[in-house]
Design a protein around this motif. Structure first.
Motif, mmCIF file in Angstrom:
data_model
loop_
_atom_site.group_PDB
_atom_site.id
_atom_site.type_symbol
_atom_site.label_atom_id
_atom_site.label_comp_id
_atom_site.label_asym_id
_atom_site.label_seq_id
_atom_site.Cartn_x
_atom_site.Cartn_y
_atom_site.Cartn_z
ATOM 1 N N GLY A 1 0.829 -1.198 0.000
ATOM 2 C CA GLY A 1 0.000 0.000 0.000
ATOM 3 C C GLY A 1 0.860 1.243 0.000
ATOM 4 N N ASP A 2 0.591 2.142 0.961
ATOM 5 C CA ASP A 2 1.343 3.392 1.043
ATOM 6 C C ASP A 2 2.567 3.276 1.949
ATOM 7 O OD1 ASP A 2 -0.415 4.691 -0.653
ATOM 8 O OD2 ASP A 2 -1.751 5.263 0.980
ATOM 9 N N LYS A 3 2.832 2.090 2.432
ATOM 10 C CA LYS A 3 3.969 1.894 3.327
ATOM 11 C C LYS A 3 5.274 2.171 2.593
ATOM 12 C CE LYS A 3 6.131 -1.519 6.364
ATOM 13 N NZ LYS A 3 6.065 -2.925 6.873
ATOM 14 N N ASP A 4 6.167 2.876 3.253
ATOM 15 C CA ASP A 4 7.462 3.203 2.667
ATOM 16 C C ASP A 4 8.411 2.015 2.842
ATOM 17 O OD1 ASP A 4 9.904 4.195 1.888
ATOM 18 O OD2 ASP A 4 9.840 5.973 3.173
ATOM 19 N N PRO A 5 8.813 1.342 1.745
ATOM 20 C CA PRO A 5 9.705 0.182 1.867
ATOM 21 C C PRO A 5 11.099 0.556 2.345
ATOM 22 C CG PRO A 5 9.486 0.804 -0.421
ATOM 23 C CD PRO A 5 8.491 1.637 0.332
ATOM 24 N N PHE A 6 11.415 1.851 2.297
ATOM 25 C CA PHE A 6 12.743 2.308 2.709
ATOM 26 C C PHE A 6 12.709 3.057 4.043
ATOM 27 C CE2 PHE A 6 12.899 2.681 -2.106
ATOM 28 C CZ PHE A 6 13.473 1.426 -2.277
ATOM 29 N N ASP A 7 11.617 2.873 4.772
ATOM 30 C CA ASP A 7 11.465 3.581 6.041
ATOM 31 C C ASP A 7 12.650 3.291 6.966
ATOM 32 O OD1 ASP A 7 10.201 5.163 7.995
ATOM 33 O OD2 ASP A 7 9.314 3.377 8.927
ATOM 34 N N GLY A 8 13.258 4.352 7.481
ATOM 35 C CA GLY A 8 14.376 4.196 8.402
ATOM 36 C C GLY A 8 15.728 4.040 7.745
ATOM 37 N N MET A 9 15.763 3.944 6.403
ATOM 38 C CA MET A 9 17.030 3.787 5.693
ATOM 39 C C MET A 9 17.608 5.141 5.299
ATOM 40 S SD MET A 9 16.526 0.697 2.990
ATOM 41 C CE MET A 9 15.783 -0.865 3.452
ATOM 42 N N SER A 10 18.906 5.236 5.296
ATOM 43 C CA SER A 10 19.559 6.448 4.809
ATOM 44 C C SER A 10 19.486 6.449 3.284
ATOM 45 C CB SER A 10 21.027 6.470 5.234
ATOM 46 O OG SER A 10 21.759 5.434 4.588
ATOM 47 N N ALA A 11 19.674 7.606 2.682
ATOM 48 C CA ALA A 11 19.664 7.709 1.225
ATOM 49 C C ALA A 11 20.775 6.845 0.618
ATOM 50 C CB ALA A 11 19.831 9.169 0.799
ATOM 51 N N ASP A 12 21.935 6.814 1.260
ATOM 52 C CA ASP A 12 23.045 5.999 0.755
ATOM 53 C C ASP A 12 22.684 4.517 0.762
ATOM 54 O OD1 ASP A 12 24.301 8.437 0.730
ATOM 55 O OD2 ASP A 12 26.096 7.769 1.783
ATOM 56 N N LYS A 13 21.976 4.065 1.803
ATOM 57 C CA LYS A 13 21.586 2.663 1.899
ATOM 58 C C LYS A 13 20.569 2.313 0.818
ATOM 59 C CE LYS A 13 21.439 -1.444 3.719
ATOM 60 N NZ LYS A 13 22.610 -2.357 3.613
ATOM 61 N N ILE A 14 19.642 3.224 0.532
ATOM 62 C CA ILE A 14 18.662 2.995 -0.532
ATOM 63 C C ILE A 14 19.386 2.841 -1.870
ATOM 64 C CG2 ILE A 14 16.711 3.967 -1.804
ATOM 65 C CD1 ILE A 14 15.968 5.469 0.789
ATOM 66 N N ALA A 15 20.354 3.720 -2.125
ATOM 67 C CA ALA A 15 21.124 3.654 -3.372
ATOM 68 C C ALA A 15 21.907 2.351 -3.460
ATOM 69 C CB ALA A 15 22.072 4.841 -3.463
ATOM 70 N N GLU A 16 22.430 1.897 -2.328
ATOM 71 C CA GLU A 16 23.172 0.633 -2.295
ATOM 72 C C GLU A 16 22.271 -0.533 -2.688
ATOM 73 O OE1 GLU A 16 25.328 -2.255 1.020
ATOM 74 O OE2 GLU A 16 25.186 -0.090 1.409
ATOM 75 N N LYS A 17 21.035 -0.537 -2.176
ATOM 76 C CA LYS A 17 20.080 -1.583 -2.520
ATOM 77 C C LYS A 17 19.695 -1.512 -3.996
ATOM 78 C CE LYS A 17 16.741 -2.643 0.348
ATOM 79 N NZ LYS A 17 17.137 -3.994 0.766
ATOM 80 N N ALA A 18 19.533 -0.294 -4.511
ATOM 81 C CA ALA A 18 19.188 -0.118 -5.924
ATOM 82 C C ALA A 18 20.317 -0.614 -6.822
ATOM 83 C CB ALA A 18 18.885 1.351 -6.216
ATOM 84 N N SER A 19 21.548 -0.321 -6.431
ATOM 85 C CA SER A 19 22.710 -0.763 -7.207
ATOM 86 C C SER A 19 22.755 -2.283 -7.286
ATOM 87 C CB SER A 19 23.991 -0.223 -6.571
ATOM 88 O OG SER A 19 25.134 -0.702 -7.256
ATOM 89 N N LYS A 20 22.553 -2.943 -6.146
ATOM 90 C CA LYS A 20 22.615 -4.400 -6.109
ATOM 91 C C LYS A 20 21.477 -5.029 -6.911
ATOM 92 C CE LYS A 20 23.159 -8.371 -3.038
ATOM 93 N NZ LYS A 20 22.324 -9.245 -3.890
#
Length: 232
Positions: free
Chosen positions: A28-47
């Protein structure tokens, strides 16, 4: 003819310059990246983008005042194919298969590179060159490297082609790069925008994980580089 032989490398470098991951789902509207830093989100996207193996990319780059369109598809093997061109410099196809890369331009492209004689010699034909180190040119590990995805800031979420995306920005001197990461399904890169540099541009990504078929052109359509060097 050096510029011709570097066509694929230029295309890939342009895309990589604009750019610089585990699965994740949204409820739904839940943020899958809640609590993550921007760098961590980018790291997950890269992988995630690297692990997908194959993808398609489309975008525009501006260099020295000239806008070039670029589009290519990358196979899991690292083989790839696509087109690159502009109104002034003409259009060219490129592909990399195995240990070699190939480029084929229209008359305007070859005339800009080497004049009318070159355009006539290469009309409807491919120029072949070996890949550096015999390695795939479109290696996803290089395209989605996260070594420069540091000191990012998360902005307000946005949409890319109807898909909700987390927006991350990186500012370095007068350059700002904006990354859009999918918030539904796996956290793939959806779009990257680069502004304030000598080569600004925008690229979008799609069809992650879908098969891409790349085949070397028939031998009778390939020009021997040695003949080009000899001017024949």
């Amino acid at each position: 003819m050096a510029a011709n032989r570097k066509l694929l490398a230029v295309a890939v470098a342009c895309a990589a310059a604009v750019i610089g991951m585990t699965g994740c789902s949204s409820d739904g509207d839940k943020d899958p990246f809640d609590g993550m830093s921007a760098d961590k989100i980018a790291e997950k996207a890269s992988k995630a983008s690297k692990d997908a193996g194959s993808y398609r990319m489309k975008g525009q780059m501006k260099q020295k005042g000239e806008v070039s369109d670029i589009e290519f598809a990358v196979a899991e093997s690292g083989d790839c194919k696509g087109t690159m061109g502009s109104a002034k410099m003409g259009k060219a196809e490129f592909l990399s298969s195995g240990e070699f890369s190939y480029s084929k331009g229209d008359d305007k492209f070859w005339e800009a590179q080497g004049g009318g004689a070159t355009a006539e010699l290469l009309k409807g034909r491919w120029v072949k060159r070996p890949n550096k180190g015999g390695k795939a040119v479109c290696n996803p590990d290089n395209m989605f490297s996260n070594k420069n995805l540091k000191k990012l800031k998360r902005e307000d979420d946005a949409e890319v082609a109807g898909q909700k995306a987390a927006v991350l920005t990186r500012t370095k001197k007068d350059e700002t790069t904006t990354f859009y990461v999918a918030m539904e399904g796996k956290p793939y890169f959806l779009k990257v925008v680069n502004k304030g540099t000598d080569g600004p541009g925008t690229v979008t990504f799609q069809d992650y994980g879908k098969a891409v078929d790349v085949k070397a052109p028939p031998a009778d359509q390939v020009v021997d580089p040695k003949k080009l060097a000899a001017g024949s």
